[in-house]
Design a protein around this motif. Structure first.
Motif, PDB file in Angstrom:
ATOM      1  N   ALA B  53       0.938  -1.148   0.054  1.00  0.00           N
ATOM      2  CA  ALA B  53       0.064  -0.017   0.015  1.00  0.00           C
ATOM      3  C   ALA B  53       0.740   1.284   0.045  1.00  0.00           C
ATOM      4  CB  ALA B  53      -0.984   0.114   1.228  1.00  0.00           C
ATOM      5  N   LYS B  54       1.765   1.011   0.760  1.00  0.00           N
ATOM      6  CA  LYS B  54       2.880   2.087   0.982  1.00  0.00           C
ATOM      7  C   LYS B  54       3.565   2.381  -0.506  1.00  0.00           C
ATOM      8  CE  LYS B  54       4.967   2.612   5.185  1.00  0.00           C
ATOM      9  NZ  LYS B  54       6.242   2.326   5.964  1.00  0.00           N
ATOM     10  N   PHE B  55       3.857   1.425  -1.113  1.00  0.00           N
ATOM     11  CA  PHE B  55       4.634   1.454  -2.306  1.00  0.00           C
ATOM     12  C   PHE B  55       3.808   2.214  -3.369  1.00  0.00           C
ATOM     13  CE2 PHE B  55       5.520  -0.582  -6.462  1.00  0.00           C
ATOM     14  CZ  PHE B  55       7.175  -0.372  -6.528  1.00  0.00           C
ATOM     15  N   LEU B  56       2.650   1.850  -3.429  1.00  0.00           N
ATOM     16  CA  LEU B  56       1.606   2.136  -4.535  1.00  0.00           C
ATOM     17  C   LEU B  56       1.174   3.524  -4.310  1.00  0.00           C
ATOM     18  CD1 LEU B  56      -0.977  -0.885  -4.791  1.00  0.00           C
ATOM     19  CD2 LEU B  56       1.055  -0.166  -6.548  1.00  0.00           C
ATOM     20  N   SER B 129       1.567   5.548   8.096  1.00  0.00           N
ATOM     21  CA  SER B 129       1.962   6.959   8.227  1.00  0.00           C
ATOM     22  C   SER B 129       2.888   7.243   6.907  1.00  0.00           C
ATOM     23  CB  SER B 129       2.271   7.321   9.440  1.00  0.00           C
ATOM     24  OG  SER B 129       3.243   6.576   9.907  1.00  0.00           O
ATOM     25  N   LEU B 130       2.852   8.565   6.382  1.00  0.00           N
ATOM     26  CA  LEU B 130       3.735   9.063   5.373  1.00  0.00           C
ATOM     27  C   LEU B 130       4.728   9.392   6.354  1.00  0.00           C
ATOM     28  CD1 LEU B 130       1.384  11.291   3.425  1.00  0.00           C
ATOM     29  CD2 LEU B 130       2.348   9.256   2.414  1.00  0.00           C
ATOM     30  N   GLU B 131       6.026   9.250   5.828  1.00  0.00           N
ATOM     31  CA  GLU B 131       7.467   9.750   6.338  1.00  0.00           C
ATOM     32  C   GLU B 131       7.937  10.995   5.367  1.00  0.00           C
ATOM     33  OE1 GLU B 131       8.905   8.323   9.104  1.00  0.00           O
ATOM     34  OE2 GLU B 131       7.318   6.889   9.314  1.00  0.00           O
ATOM     35  N   LEU B 132       7.302  12.272   5.770  1.00  0.00           N
ATOM     36  CA  LEU B 132       7.922  13.247   4.668  1.00  0.00           C
ATOM     37  C   LEU B 132       9.176  13.711   5.237  1.00  0.00           C
ATOM     38  CD1 LEU B 132       4.420  15.214   4.788  1.00  0.00           C
ATOM     39  CD2 LEU B 132       5.324  14.079   2.755  1.00  0.00           C
ATOM     40  N   SER B 133       9.924  13.933   3.918  1.00  0.00           N
ATOM     41  CA  SER B 133      10.948  14.613   4.152  1.00  0.00           C
ATOM     42  C   SER B 133      11.008  15.954   3.567  1.00  0.00           C
ATOM     43  CB  SER B 133      12.080  13.808   3.327  1.00  0.00           C
ATOM     44  OG  SER B 133      13.013  14.567   2.646  1.00  0.00           O
ATOM     45  N   TRP B 134      11.835  17.137   3.740  1.00  0.00           N
ATOM     46  CA  TRP B 134      11.730  18.175   3.280  1.00  0.00           C
ATOM     47  C   TRP B 134      12.200  18.326   1.557  1.00  0.00           C
ATOM     48  CZ3 TRP B 134      16.002  20.293   0.902  1.00  0.00           C
ATOM     49  CH2 TRP B 134      17.267  19.659   1.229  1.00  0.00           C
ATOM     50  N   LEU B 135      12.874  17.096   1.431  1.00  0.00           N
ATOM     51  CA  LEU B 135      13.254  16.934   0.107  1.00  0.00           C
ATOM     52  C   LEU B 135      12.002  16.523  -0.997  1.00  0.00           C
ATOM     53  CD1 LEU B 135      16.577  14.617   0.331  1.00  0.00           C
ATOM     54  CD2 LEU B 135      16.322  17.088  -0.564  1.00  0.00           C
ATOM     55  N   ALA B 136      11.011  16.444  -0.119  1.00  0.00           N
ATOM     56  CA  ALA B 136       9.555  16.036  -1.295  1.00  0.00           C
ATOM     57  C   ALA B 136       9.326  17.420  -2.066  1.00  0.00           C
ATOM     58  CB  ALA B 136       8.360  15.773  -0.073  1.00  0.00           C
ATOM     59  N   ILE B 137       9.348  18.282  -1.515  1.00  0.00           N
ATOM     60  CA  ILE B 137       9.219  19.795  -2.186  1.00  0.00           C
ATOM     61  C   ILE B 137      10.074  19.739  -3.414  1.00  0.00           C
ATOM     62  CG2 ILE B 137       9.115  22.142  -2.255  1.00  0.00           C
ATOM     63  CD1 ILE B 137       8.429  21.698   0.697  1.00  0.00           C
ATOM     64  N   ARG B 209       8.853   8.137  -3.895  1.00  0.00           N
ATOM     65  CA  ARG B 209       8.713   6.865  -2.639  1.00  0.00           C
ATOM     66  C   ARG B 209       9.774   7.488  -1.806  1.00  0.00           C
ATOM     67  NH1 ARG B 209       8.132   3.209  -6.934  1.00  0.00           N
ATOM     68  NH2 ARG B 209       6.028   2.829  -7.054  1.00  0.00           N
ATOM     69  N   GLY B 210      10.954   8.010  -2.189  1.00  0.00           N
ATOM     70  CA  GLY B 210      12.069   8.363  -1.298  1.00  0.00           C
ATOM     71  C   GLY B 210      11.691   9.364  -0.406  1.00  0.00           C
ATOM     72  N   THR B 211      10.952  10.327  -0.869  1.00  0.00           N
ATOM     73  CA  THR B 211      11.002  11.518  -0.006  1.00  0.00           C
ATOM     74  C   THR B 211       9.461  11.457   0.789  1.00  0.00           C
ATOM     75  OG1 THR B 211       9.943  12.676  -1.839  1.00  0.00           O
ATOM     76  CG2 THR B 211      12.233  12.906  -1.478  1.00  0.00           C
ATOM     77  N   LEU B 212       8.749  10.567   0.492  1.00  0.00           N
ATOM     78  CA  LEU B 212       7.300  10.405   0.981  1.00  0.00           C
ATOM     79  C   LEU B 212       7.349   9.330   2.078  1.00  0.00           C
ATOM     80  CD1 LEU B 212       5.147  11.181  -2.062  1.00  0.00           C
ATOM     81  CD2 LEU B 212       5.728  12.889  -0.017  1.00  0.00           C
ATOM     82  N   SER B 213       8.148   8.497   2.055  1.00  0.00           N
ATOM     83  CA  SER B 213       8.035   7.145   2.879  1.00  0.00           C
ATOM     84  C   SER B 213       9.420   6.818   3.261  1.00  0.00           C
ATOM     85  CB  SER B 213       7.218   6.123   1.951  1.00  0.00           C
ATOM     86  OG  SER B 213       8.290   5.579   1.011  1.00  0.00           O
TER      87      SER B 213
END
Lengths: 324, 245
Positions: B53-56, B129-137, B209-213
């Motif tokens: 689910a996280k992957f998708l 739960s999402l693992e948000l990184s500031w790099l997501a922006i 994926r890398g910046t949101l999870s």
């Protein structure tokens, strides 16, 4: 070729050629000179190469050869200068969906370097002069073709360039507003811009322009003031004859020079000394029931135009617009 | 610089006003797609694990952004080309790339609601739960802008505007079924997997994926590859919009 009353040159196009693989010589060694503070007409039938010429002047299309100089700058090498120096009303519709008339005009004014205050005042003035105030705050999506074209004119006129290029500005516009529009075009010249007016509407051009070039099949076939172009003809009068429906074209007399037949109309030039004979000949045709009506008068620009572009191409002339 | 910034803001205003007629509809469509996607994807995986689910869910932003860049942008540009709009915009004293930058900004802003709704909804629906990184922006911006530039390249390089519209139909199909966004690249046949080591889609998915999870992703490589495609798209777009016919 003289640039007109004001000797300073706003635009110099020399020997311009442009061909496309499927359309050779759309422009064939075209040369025109636009003086500062003059209205210069570019007249020609549909497909004569007028819009291609304009597209090269504003830097959308690259010429094959020749030169374009605006205010001393070679704009083929520096198209950015052309975009700064020319404000342009395209023949196609402007992309103003979602904008109100006022927003569209003010935005272009700001893009062309005007201050907020300046463009607001000027947009208000243009909308008032063209009696468009009721449309000022309405979304352009609901506008008729004529109203969109008026907005497009205002967009070209709000912060006018050194050269204002108007491509068929009066198409779809009602007769009353056309007058107002021409007043505004004259106003642009009074403010110091030169106007390049592209049209196939000869009658309007005759009233509006200071000088003009007639362009046909890619080449300039005549340049001058309306009066000088008409004066080139030794024959200074014209005869126009309208035949009865389905009537046959009669044997044309020798005094009728350069006759042009379009539908039921026959037009040709005559010398002043032949006026009496021409009236007699025409009256006789009418009595015989071959002609419906006739008129003799001074040569018009339309006669010069039709003679220059030839009979077949004249067919593309919009009769209703000319008659307006 | 001030002149460029001023032109950019004015073109941004022009584009924003132009798109306000389609904005409400676009929002509704995006939210419907986001909801449909999250619920629909569950039918593909009857025994969905949290990891899947996280992957998708965290791959979904790539799909949304690419749909905008590679489908909506080319279609809109094709329409504008047919209507002669560019002849007008290109005649204004605004550098053409400034116009493109304003357009890319609007498209990015317009795709944000879809991205956010699908992420929040996915996390809520599948309960992770999402693992948000500031790099997501920067990651989302890079995916979006690269997609828009690639859309511009498709739309402006097509000899006829209608061809660009047709090409988008094929692109939808390729992205949805043959790109390793909704499944790991190992599930593709070898040759297709190899192709995707050069194409940006896989790395775009890695970026989101890398910046949101907390899924393991080589973020540096993803930024480098997508960054290279961004530069390529920008260069070709520049050539295309600056050419004179």
């Amino acid at each position: 070729m003289s640039p007109g009353p004001d000797e300073r040159v706003a635009l110099q196009v020399s020997d311009l050629c442009k061909s496309y693989p499927k359309n050779p010589l759309v422009n064939d060694h075209v040369s025109i000179t636009l003086g500062e503070g003059e209205i210069f007409g570019l007249l020609g039938p549909n497909g004569a190469g007028k819009t291609t010429l304009v597209s090269q002047i504003i830097g959308l299309v690259k010429p094959d050869s020749g030169s374009i100089v605006i205010g001393g700058v070679d704009t083929i090498a520096h198209p950015d200068h052309a975009r700064q120096a020319c404000s342009f009303q395209a023949q196609t519709q402007v992309p103003i969906s979602g904008l109100t008339a006022k927003q569209a005009i003010e935005l272009v004014g700001r893009v062309r370097g005007g201050s907020v205050k300046q463009v607001r005042a000027r947009a208000g003035e243009l909308l008032a002069q063209l009696e468009m105030e009721d449309w000022a705050s309405k979304m352009a999506d609901t506008f008729s073709g004529g109203m969109r074209r008026l907005v497009a004119f205002c967009m070209a006129a709000v912060v006018p360039g050194r050269i204002v290029i108007l491509d068929e500005p009066t198409n779809d516009i009602d007769p009353a507003r056309r007058r107002l529009l021409w007043d505004q075009v004259r106003g642009l010249v009074d403010q110091g811009s030169a106007v390049l007016l592209v049209t196939h509407n000869v009658l309007e051009a005759e009233r509006a322009v200071d000088r003009l070039a007639i362009i046909n099949k890619g080449s300039v076939v005549g340049t001058g003031t309306p009066a000088s172009l008409k004066g080139d003809n030794r024959q200074s009068m014209r005869l126009e004859l309208v035949l009865e429906p389905r009537g046959e074209v009669p044997q044309l007399p020798a005094f009728l020079e350069g006759p042009v037949v379009t539908g039921r109309r026959i037009m040709g030039r005559i010398a002043e000394r032949d006026v009496a004979e021409a009236v007699q000949w025409s009256a006789a045709l009418r009595e015989q029931g071959a002609a419906e009506e006739y008129a003799v008068g001074p040569v018009t620009l339309e006669d010069v135009y039709l003679a220059a572009v030839g009979h077949e191409d004249a067919g593309s002339l919009d009769r209703e617009e000319v008659a307006e | 610089m001030t002149r460029l910034w001023r032109s950019y803001l004015l073109m941004l205003k022009w584009q924003a006003l132009s798109s306000r007629t389609i904005l409400p509809l676009s929002l509704v469509v995006q939210i419907m797609i986001a909801v449909g996607f999250i619920i629909g994807i569950g039918f593909f995986y009857p025994n969905m694990t949290t990891e899947t689910a996280k992957f998708l869910t965290t791959g979904a932003p790539t799909i949304t952004l690419l749909m905008v860049g590679l489908v909506m942008v080319p279609q809109m540009v094709a329409m504008q080309r047919s209507a002669g709009s560019f002849d007008y915009f290109w005649s204004l004293p605004v550098p053409r790339l400034v116009y493109v930058a304003a357009d890319a900004t609007i498209w990015t802003l317009m795709s944000l609601p879809g991205v956010i709704v699908s992420l929040l909804l996915g996390a809520f629906y599948f309960d992770f739960s999402l693992e948000l990184s500031w790099l997501a922006i920067p990651a989302m911006l890079l995916i979006s802008v690269t997609g828009v530039f690639m859309g511009y390249v498709i739309a402006h390089s097509a000899p006829k505007p209608e061809m660009a519209s047709l090409a988008t139909q094929i692109i939808v199909f390729l992205i949805m079924l043959f790109s390793p966004v909704m499944y790991p690249p190992e599930q593709l046949p070898g040759w297709l997997e190899k192709i995707h080591t050069v194409f940006p889609v896989l790395y775009m998915a890695d970026l989101s994926r890398g910046t949101l999870s907390d899924l393991p992703v080589h973020l540096g490589r993803a930024f480098a590859v997508v960054g290279a495609w961004f530069v390529f798209g920008l260069a070709v777009t520049t050539l295309l919009v600056r050419r004179r016919r």
